[in-house]
Design an enzyme around this catalytic site. Structure first.
Site, PDB file in Angstrom:
ATOM      1  N   PHE A 168      -4.444  76.222 -18.550  1.00 16.73           N
ATOM      2  CA  PHE A 168      -3.103  75.503 -19.177  1.00 16.73           C
ATOM      3  C   PHE A 168      -2.603  76.115 -20.372  1.00 16.73           C
ATOM      4  O   PHE A 168      -1.847  75.483 -21.196  1.00 16.73           O
ATOM      5  CB  PHE A 168      -3.524  73.931 -19.568  1.00 16.73           C
ATOM      6  CG  PHE A 168      -4.867  74.047 -20.506  1.00 16.73           C
ATOM      7  CD1 PHE A 168      -4.683  73.757 -21.682  1.00 16.73           C
ATOM      8  CD2 PHE A 168      -6.162  73.704 -19.728  1.00 16.73           C
ATOM      9  CE1 PHE A 168      -6.099  73.724 -22.661  1.00 16.73           C
ATOM     10  CE2 PHE A 168      -7.194  73.589 -20.472  1.00 16.73           C
ATOM     11  CZ  PHE A 168      -7.295  73.568 -22.070  1.00 16.73           C
ATOM     12  N   TYR A 209     -12.664  81.942 -31.141  1.00 12.01           N
ATOM     13  CA  TYR A 209     -12.576  80.554 -31.188  1.00 12.01           C
ATOM     14  C   TYR A 209     -13.970  79.914 -31.679  1.00 12.01           C
ATOM     15  O   TYR A 209     -14.082  78.731 -32.257  1.00 12.01           O
ATOM     16  CB  TYR A 209     -12.024  79.615 -29.899  1.00 12.01           C
ATOM     17  CG  TYR A 209     -10.509  79.916 -29.778  1.00 12.01           C
ATOM     18  CD1 TYR A 209      -9.445  79.529 -30.792  1.00 12.01           C
ATOM     19  CD2 TYR A 209     -10.426  80.973 -29.116  1.00 12.01           C
ATOM     20  CE1 TYR A 209      -8.318  79.574 -30.514  1.00 12.01           C
ATOM     21  CE2 TYR A 209      -9.016  81.411 -28.619  1.00 12.01           C
ATOM     22  CZ  TYR A 209      -7.779  80.930 -29.700  1.00 12.01           C
ATOM     23  OH  TYR A 209      -6.508  80.989 -29.344  1.00 12.01           O
TER      24      TYR A 209
END
Length: 409
Positions: free
Chosen positions: A409, A123
């Site tokens: 999450f 990322y």
């Protein structure tokens, strides 16, 4: 390759999520866990890439508020459920999803995007910087002792069913959020996550257990944990597996740790996610027998540099011009003057000479105050153009407490 990238339709969720499971190893989640993620999925923020009638790429985002230095809660897109089928690698599928997602986040006016990475190297090229770390430990409780502060004996401890204590635990968690950067203000439905305990995933552990710490009839701390009983010829050597721990002050914190250390028939305590400045590090008699380690946790991406830097406060006065590189979100590129202190901040476009040069990835890493700009500069990732600017900015960005993400999450 001819593919279609579009927002998910509600009727497609099962297939879409099934491809996510396949990309992460092909093991289907337990029914309760799958149902929870189905309920939490924001369909209108979920994207699929389709090759004819097959879903080959997935990503989604949750609508979060993230705590930042100064105690503010900043809107943030929680990037999640990212996958590309192995049959479609190196064809630009991930890049196309990241492009669409960040464009959508920008259009919504959210200053930040955040994620936890299964593979951290992926990322950075999209502007995400590692902003928080988490500490894990495996403690030999048969040999490590605790120094317990005054007042711990006055704390009442009470074993309860995790579901029965949900509201009390959530109230404690909510009081902690603004005190530490990197925490998520839990939206309705997210209180289910720490109670998730599929029997098929226990691997010999007990069902989830919960102990509350109370002072004057008020819940001031809790721990959620499980026990894995184990025996050897010499006797018991069970494992306490700690999942969740919060306390509002030193006395209940110490009382809870002492309880976990002294559970009958156990000799090990494994904590999977603590802040790197956890008080426990300064309570144990022998840190070497705690097998402490650190890994990356939350990765932060500034989607709107000006709005994001204005949304937090600064530990010391700062007046610095940044030259920001951001090829993936070019609206952030250029010079920004940040002025601020402990009361607030302003960050605006400027034509003044640049004083620090860096990419948006470094700003994301430093944003929550846990990764010093000076450390990034020592790695060659920040360049000082005015003498003193690096020390000024690095000091201002720091947080008095380490940023920390309590759950994924």
């Amino acid at each position: 390759m001819s593919t279609e990238l579009r927002v998910l339709r509600p009727t497609e969720w099962d297939e879409w999520y099934g491809k996510l499971e396949l990309a992460f190893g092909g093991v289907a989640e337990q029914a309760d866990e799958r149902a929870m993620w189905r309920d939490l999925t924001e369909i209108d923020r979920s994207i699929g890439v389709w090759d004819e009638d097959e879903c080959i790429g997935t990503t989604s985002a949750f609508t979060f508020r993230l705590s930042v230095p100064g105690g503010g809660l900043v809107p943030a897109a929680g990037v999640t459920m990212v996958s590309v089928l192995s049959t479609h690698r190196r064809r630009g599928v991930l890049r196309s999803m990241m492009r669409r997602q960040l464009d959508d986040v920008h259009a919504l006016g959210e200053p930040l995007a955040v994620l936890t990475a299964s593979e951290p190297e992926i990322y950075g090229r999209f502007g995400y910087g590692m902003a928080t770390e988490q500490l894990h430990a495996e403690i030999d409780t048969s040999r490590v002792r605790l120094t317990v502060p005054e007042g711990a004996d006055a704390v009442r401890l009470r074993l309860v069913k995790p579901e029965d204590a949900r509201e009390a635990c959530e109230a404690v968690y909510a009081r902690k959020v603004t005190a530490r950067p990197g925490m998520l203000a839990r939206q309705p439905g997210w209180e289910r996550l720490p109670l998730l305990d599929p029997p098929g995933d226990r691997k010999g552990d007990s069902p989830l257990l919960c102990v509350l710490a109370e002072l004057d009839g008020e819940v001031v701390g809790y721990a959620r944990y499980a026990i894995n009983p184990e025996w050897e010829p010499a006797g018991p050597k069970g494992l306490v597996r700690l999942y969740d721990f919060e306390a509002l002050s030193p006395a209940p914190r110490a009382a809870l740790w002492r309880f976990l250390f002294e559970i009958d028939l156990t000799s090990k305590l494994r904590a999977r996610n603590l802040p790197v400045d956890a008080a426990l590090l300064h309570m144990v008699s022998d840190i070497r027998r705690c097998a402490v380690g650190v890994r990356d946790s939350l990765h932060v991406r500034l989607v709107d540099v000006g709005a994001a830097l204005e949304a937090r406060t600064y530990a010391a006065p700062v007046d610095v011009v940044f030259e920001v590189a951001d090829a993936f979100c070019p609206w952030n590129e250029g010079r920004w003057r940040l002025t601020g202190d402990a009361k607030g901040a302003s960050c605006e476009r400027t034509e003044d000479p640049a004083e620090l040069e860096l990419s948006v990835r470094e700003l994301g890493a430093a944003y929550l105050g846990g990764i010093p700009l000076s450390a990034l500069a020592s790695a060659g990732r920040v360049r000082e153009l005015r003498r003193g600017a690096l020390a000024e900015a690095s000091t201002a960005f720091r947080s008095d407490v380490a940023p920390w993400l309590p759950h994924g999450f």
